[in-house]
Design a protein around this motif. Structure first.
Motif, mmCIF file in Angstrom:
data_model
loop_
_atom_site.group_PDB
_atom_site.id
_atom_site.type_symbol
_atom_site.label_atom_id
_atom_site.label_comp_id
_atom_site.label_asym_id
_atom_site.label_seq_id
_atom_site.Cartn_x
_atom_site.Cartn_y
_atom_site.Cartn_z
ATOM 1 N N PRO A 10 0.825 -1.214 0.000
ATOM 2 C CA PRO A 10 0.000 0.000 0.000
ATOM 3 C C PRO A 10 0.858 1.262 0.000
ATOM 4 O O PRO A 10 1.943 1.304 0.582
ATOM 5 N N ARG B 96 -4.843 -6.603 2.731
ATOM 6 C CA ARG B 96 -3.780 -7.203 1.916
ATOM 7 C C ARG B 96 -3.871 -8.716 1.896
ATOM 8 O O ARG B 96 -4.264 -9.324 2.859
ATOM 9 N N VAL C 211 -6.165 -0.781 5.921
ATOM 10 C CA VAL C 211 -5.171 -0.900 4.869
ATOM 11 C C VAL C 211 -4.477 -2.254 4.907
ATOM 12 O O VAL C 211 -4.472 -2.990 3.907
ATOM 13 N N CYS D 8 4.100 -0.272 4.542
ATOM 14 C CA CYS D 8 3.562 0.643 3.529
ATOM 15 C C CYS D 8 4.686 1.552 3.028
ATOM 16 O O CYS D 8 5.689 1.748 3.706
ATOM 17 N N ARG E 76 -8.331 4.677 -2.171
ATOM 18 C CA ARG E 76 -9.094 3.592 -1.536
ATOM 19 C C ARG E 76 -9.439 3.897 -0.083
ATOM 20 O O ARG E 76 -10.480 3.505 0.411
ATOM 21 N N ALA F 104 -4.046 0.393 -4.095
ATOM 22 C CA ALA F 104 -4.088 0.415 -2.627
ATOM 23 C C ALA F 104 -3.459 1.700 -2.108
ATOM 24 O O ALA F 104 -2.384 1.694 -1.497
#
Length: 242
Positions: free
Chosen positions: A27, A242, A238, A54, A123, A100
């Motif tokens: 992300p 995944r 977030v 991330c 998102r 993402a």
């Protein structure tokens, strides 16, 4: 997930191995700071979120930090251009999954974040004390706006049909985190309520009030409380996706 076989040299021999590799990247998280702020205020949280897996990008809007000399002339339109350029830099990173993307905005940055979602795929959207401006202010120098008029506007009920930021919220279909400060003297409850009500198609809406907090999160305790709420939401939304 896909697999890649490898041959590993060991001593004078070779052994077979297999990498299990995600098909997508990780992300990406874009931070938008508030008016008179800078990316310095976002760096600690960016590092904490990056540690979760991330890729985070912080940056300075024009009119701030190294370009502070532009502050008297910069407009919301120009700062949106900054946000779009930063977004494009983030998704251009080779590790980032373009599907993402989270955008985290505070105050003026939250206002820009909602409008950014109309121009680029987002998102997840986190808005802390989101400011609101009249549409006719869009191409005016931000620093020269009438503060009394702005206060009156933020204390009034505004619909998505009357404001470009709220219209962007009404079209948004991702997950939203909205955070209000209990003792905010710049962004009143009515403004935050206008934002929350505008998210008519959001997949989820999380709304929190930071107790005892002012607009700028001046106290260490309130900054810690905000960080805890934000990181908890990032983990759930977030990373959980995944």
């Amino acid at each position: 997930m896909h697999c890649e076989t490898i041959c590993i040299a060991v001593d004078e021999d070779h052994i077979d191995g297999t990498f299990a590799v995600p098909r997508t990247g990780v992300p990406g998280v874009l931070f938008l700071h508030g008016w008179t702020g800078s990316q310095q205020g976002d760096l600690t949280r960016a590092r904490e979120i990056a540690a979760l897996g991330c890729v985070c990008l912080t940056f300075d809007l024009r009119g701030h930090a190294a370009t502070e000399a532009m502050r008297m002339s910069v407009t919301p339109r120009k700062n949106l251009h900054d946000a779009v350029a930063a977004y494009d830099a983030l998704v251009g990173h080779p590790m980032v999954d373009r599907s993402a993307i989270a955008v985290i905005g505070s105050s003026y940055g939250a206002y820009l974040a909602t409008i950014l979602s109309s121009y680029r795929p987002v998102r997840w959207l986190s808005l802390r004390v989101p400011a609101l401006y009249r549409d006719e202010h869009w191409s005016l120098a931000k620093e020269q706006l009438d503060r009394l008029d702005l206060t009156n506007y933020r204390n009034s009920q505004v619909s998505p049909e009357e404001n470009r930021a709220l219209a962007a919220c009404a079209r948004f279909q991702g997950d939203v985190l909205a955070i209000e400060s209990e003792f905010d003297d710049l962004v009143p409850h009515m403004t935050v309520a206008n934002y929350v009500a505008a998210f008519r198609q959001a997949r989820s809406m999380t709304y929190r009030v930071i107790q005892g907090a002012d607009h700028a999160l001046s106290e260490k305790e309130t900054r810690a409380a905000y960080s805890a709420v934000l990181l908890g939401w990032i983990r759930e939304m977030v990373l959980g996706a995944r």
